[in-house]
Design a protein around this motif. Sequence first.
Motif, PDB file in Angstrom:
ATOM      1  N   HIS A   5      57.176  42.425  32.299  1.00  0.00           N
ATOM      2  CA  HIS A   5      58.798  42.785  33.026  1.00  0.00           C
ATOM      3  C   HIS A   5      58.814  41.922  34.209  1.00  0.00           C
ATOM      4  O   HIS A   5      60.781  41.652  34.814  1.00  0.00           O
ATOM      5  CB  HIS A   5      58.394  44.440  33.321  1.00  0.00           C
ATOM      6  CG  HIS A   5      59.557  45.313  33.423  1.00  0.00           C
ATOM      7  ND1 HIS A   5      60.846  45.047  32.741  1.00  0.00           N
ATOM      8  CD2 HIS A   5      59.755  45.692  34.817  1.00  0.00           C
ATOM      9  CE1 HIS A   5      61.653  45.789  33.955  1.00  0.00           C
ATOM     10  NE2 HIS A   5      60.411  46.069  34.598  1.00  0.00           N
ATOM     11  N   ASP A   6      58.055  42.109  35.188  1.00  0.00           N
ATOM     12  CA  ASP A   6      59.234  41.658  36.362  1.00  0.00           C
ATOM     13  C   ASP A   6      57.268  40.883  37.693  1.00  0.00           C
ATOM     14  O   ASP A   6      56.450  41.546  36.857  1.00  0.00           O
ATOM     15  CB  ASP A   6      59.469  42.679  37.889  1.00  0.00           C
ATOM     16  CG  ASP A   6      60.531  41.594  38.048  1.00  0.00           C
ATOM     17  OD1 ASP A   6      60.084  40.570  37.937  1.00  0.00           O
ATOM     18  OD2 ASP A   6      61.537  42.871  38.885  1.00  0.00           O
ATOM     19  N   ILE A   7      57.516  40.343  38.288  1.00  0.00           N
ATOM     20  CA  ILE A   7      56.473  39.940  39.228  1.00  0.00           C
ATOM     21  C   ILE A   7      55.789  41.295  39.895  1.00  0.00           C
ATOM     22  O   ILE A   7      57.217  41.848  40.486  1.00  0.00           O
ATOM     23  CB  ILE A   7      56.804  38.658  39.918  1.00  0.00           C
ATOM     24  CG1 ILE A   7      57.827  39.093  40.576  1.00  0.00           C
ATOM     25  CG2 ILE A   7      57.035  37.311  39.137  1.00  0.00           C
ATOM     26  CD1 ILE A   7      58.066  36.877  41.471  1.00  0.00           C
ATOM     27  N   CYS A   8      54.779  41.015  41.057  1.00  0.00           N
ATOM     28  CA  CYS A   8      55.203  42.231  41.570  1.00  0.00           C
ATOM     29  C   CYS A   8      54.095  42.463  42.507  1.00  0.00           C
ATOM     30  O   CYS A   8      54.796  43.074  43.936  1.00  0.00           O
ATOM     31  CB  CYS A   8      53.739  43.193  40.933  1.00  0.00           C
ATOM     32  SG  CYS A   8      53.993  44.643  41.690  1.00  0.00           S
ATOM     33  N   PHE A 138      61.467  39.506  47.271  1.00  0.00           N
ATOM     34  CA  PHE A 138      60.561  39.293  47.104  1.00  0.00           C
ATOM     35  C   PHE A 138      60.787  38.066  45.233  1.00  0.00           C
ATOM     36  O   PHE A 138      61.151  38.242  44.234  1.00  0.00           O
ATOM     37  CB  PHE A 138      58.939  39.687  46.240  1.00  0.00           C
ATOM     38  CG  PHE A 138      58.313  39.034  45.977  1.00  0.00           C
ATOM     39  CD1 PHE A 138      57.496  37.742  46.032  1.00  0.00           C
ATOM     40  CD2 PHE A 138      56.741  39.757  44.866  1.00  0.00           C
ATOM     41  CE1 PHE A 138      56.625  36.693  45.665  1.00  0.00           C
ATOM     42  CE2 PHE A 138      56.070  39.017  44.230  1.00  0.00           C
ATOM     43  CZ  PHE A 138      55.495  37.480  44.900  1.00  0.00           C
ATOM     44  N   GLY A 139      61.356  36.450  45.229  1.00  0.00           N
ATOM     45  CA  GLY A 139      61.624  36.062  44.297  1.00  0.00           C
ATOM     46  C   GLY A 139      60.972  35.267  43.640  1.00  0.00           C
ATOM     47  O   GLY A 139      60.826  35.830  42.348  1.00  0.00           O
ATOM     48  N   HIS A 140      59.875  34.227  44.209  1.00  0.00           N
ATOM     49  CA  HIS A 140      58.378  33.411  42.480  1.00  0.00           C
ATOM     50  C   HIS A 140      57.941  33.513  43.619  1.00  0.00           C
ATOM     51  O   HIS A 140      58.086  33.848  44.957  1.00  0.00           O
ATOM     52  CB  HIS A 140      60.367  32.580  42.002  1.00  0.00           C
ATOM     53  CG  HIS A 140      60.633  31.493  42.866  1.00  0.00           C
ATOM     54  ND1 HIS A 140      61.906  31.677  43.790  1.00  0.00           N
ATOM     55  CD2 HIS A 140      59.665  30.534  43.703  1.00  0.00           C
ATOM     56  CE1 HIS A 140      61.764  30.293  43.757  1.00  0.00           C
ATOM     57  NE2 HIS A 140      60.716  29.717  44.432  1.00  0.00           N
ATOM     58  N   VAL A 195      55.367  30.475  48.132  1.00  0.00           N
ATOM     59  CA  VAL A 195      55.301  31.580  48.108  1.00  0.00           C
ATOM     60  C   VAL A 195      56.636  32.218  48.380  1.00  0.00           C
ATOM     61  O   VAL A 195      57.073  31.519  50.033  1.00  0.00           O
ATOM     62  CB  VAL A 195      54.663  33.218  49.063  1.00  0.00           C
ATOM     63  CG1 VAL A 195      55.300  34.438  48.737  1.00  0.00           C
ATOM     64  CG2 VAL A 195      53.375  32.602  49.398  1.00  0.00           C
ATOM     65  N   ASN A 196      57.610  32.862  47.307  1.00  0.00           N
ATOM     66  CA  ASN A 196      59.301  32.916  48.216  1.00  0.00           C
ATOM     67  C   ASN A 196      59.998  33.726  48.214  1.00  0.00           C
ATOM     68  O   ASN A 196      59.673  34.754  46.935  1.00  0.00           O
ATOM     69  CB  ASN A 196      60.500  31.978  46.187  1.00  0.00           C
ATOM     70  CG  ASN A 196      61.546  32.298  46.518  1.00  0.00           C
ATOM     71  OD1 ASN A 196      62.050  33.234  46.323  1.00  0.00           O
ATOM     72  ND2 ASN A 196      62.733  31.185  46.624  1.00  0.00           N
ATOM     73  N   PHE A 197      60.930  34.284  49.019  1.00  0.00           N
ATOM     74  CA  PHE A 197      61.421  35.319  49.244  1.00  0.00           C
ATOM     75  C   PHE A 197      63.261  34.955  49.389  1.00  0.00           C
ATOM     76  O   PHE A 197      63.074  34.202  49.483  1.00  0.00           O
ATOM     77  CB  PHE A 197      60.613  35.880  50.439  1.00  0.00           C
ATOM     78  CG  PHE A 197      59.803  36.717  50.324  1.00  0.00           C
ATOM     79  CD1 PHE A 197      59.848  38.084  50.313  1.00  0.00           C
ATOM     80  CD2 PHE A 197      58.650  36.197  50.482  1.00  0.00           C
ATOM     81  CE1 PHE A 197      58.661  38.934  49.547  1.00  0.00           C
ATOM     82  CE2 PHE A 197      57.464  36.784  50.957  1.00  0.00           C
ATOM     83  CZ  PHE A 197      57.630  38.044  50.721  1.00  0.00           C
TER      84      PHE A 197
END
Length: 285
Positions: A5-8, A138-140, A195-197
């Motif tokens: 569903h999504d990254i958490c 929190f992007g990817h 780590v992306n925001f």
Amino acid sequence: MILLHDICYLRLGCHDLDEMVRFATGILGLELREKTATHAYLRGDSSAFNLCYIKGDADYDASAFELRHLDQLKAAEQELAEHGVGVHRGSEAECDERCVEAFITFKDPNDNQIELVYRPHQTGVRYFPARDAGITEFGHFGLHSRNIERELQFWTGLLSARVSDRIGDGALLRIDEVHHKIALFPSEKVGIQHVNFQVESVDDVMRSWYFLQEQNVPIVFGPGRHPTSTAMFIYFLGPDRRVYEYSSGVKRITDEAGHVPRQFEMKPSSFCMWGARPNVEEFSE
Ligand SMILES: [Fe+2]
């Protein structure tokens, strides 16, 4: 097929918890939500946490994805086991540690530790940053991959990720309309690559570029603009030697059926259309 569903969240091991909290709050611009002697929970939105630093093994990391329904979690447990993947179901104490109602954990074919979670906690309290970096979500994240075709088969065959674009052998994968939430980087390493925001605008990217330089934070790539996702970005190094990224303006893929992944050549211009070049050694830490 296991529907992501999504990254958490990410769990990131470290030697010095206080140092990581100082960086995550004072530099990265996250809110410290909770801290114990061993764990620090930080967030850039209203969820319980996005990053959890854990004192101890600095090489340890794990990345988590949310599943929508409990029966999907049970089916995933079974499907992974059928494919020979060793699966551990989280105990009550392990769920509490992750602020979720249920989860399973396993390793992808590259030995990256992955968690699938059900009902991750929200706080009902808005995010209040320690530094205003303009973070919106929190992007990817990037994952190292020692065998891209093997990993792609896993992520797009058994799990529901789809290839949005490729650069050389690397792959940018989406799990919803956002161009990518996972980036697979060809490498000899294991674990999380960056780590992306997401930040609100290019102004935030540029403001941080000056701020990071003033704070003597090593910039490893950018400012620049990805021709793949169209996002404007800057990458920098944390004290844990992990690569962190702000970006803004990521493209959405709304024509799911009609999208054809593009193959970008393995050249700096495929990573930045403005001409920035990555500091290759540090970028691939
Ligand atoms: Fe990225």
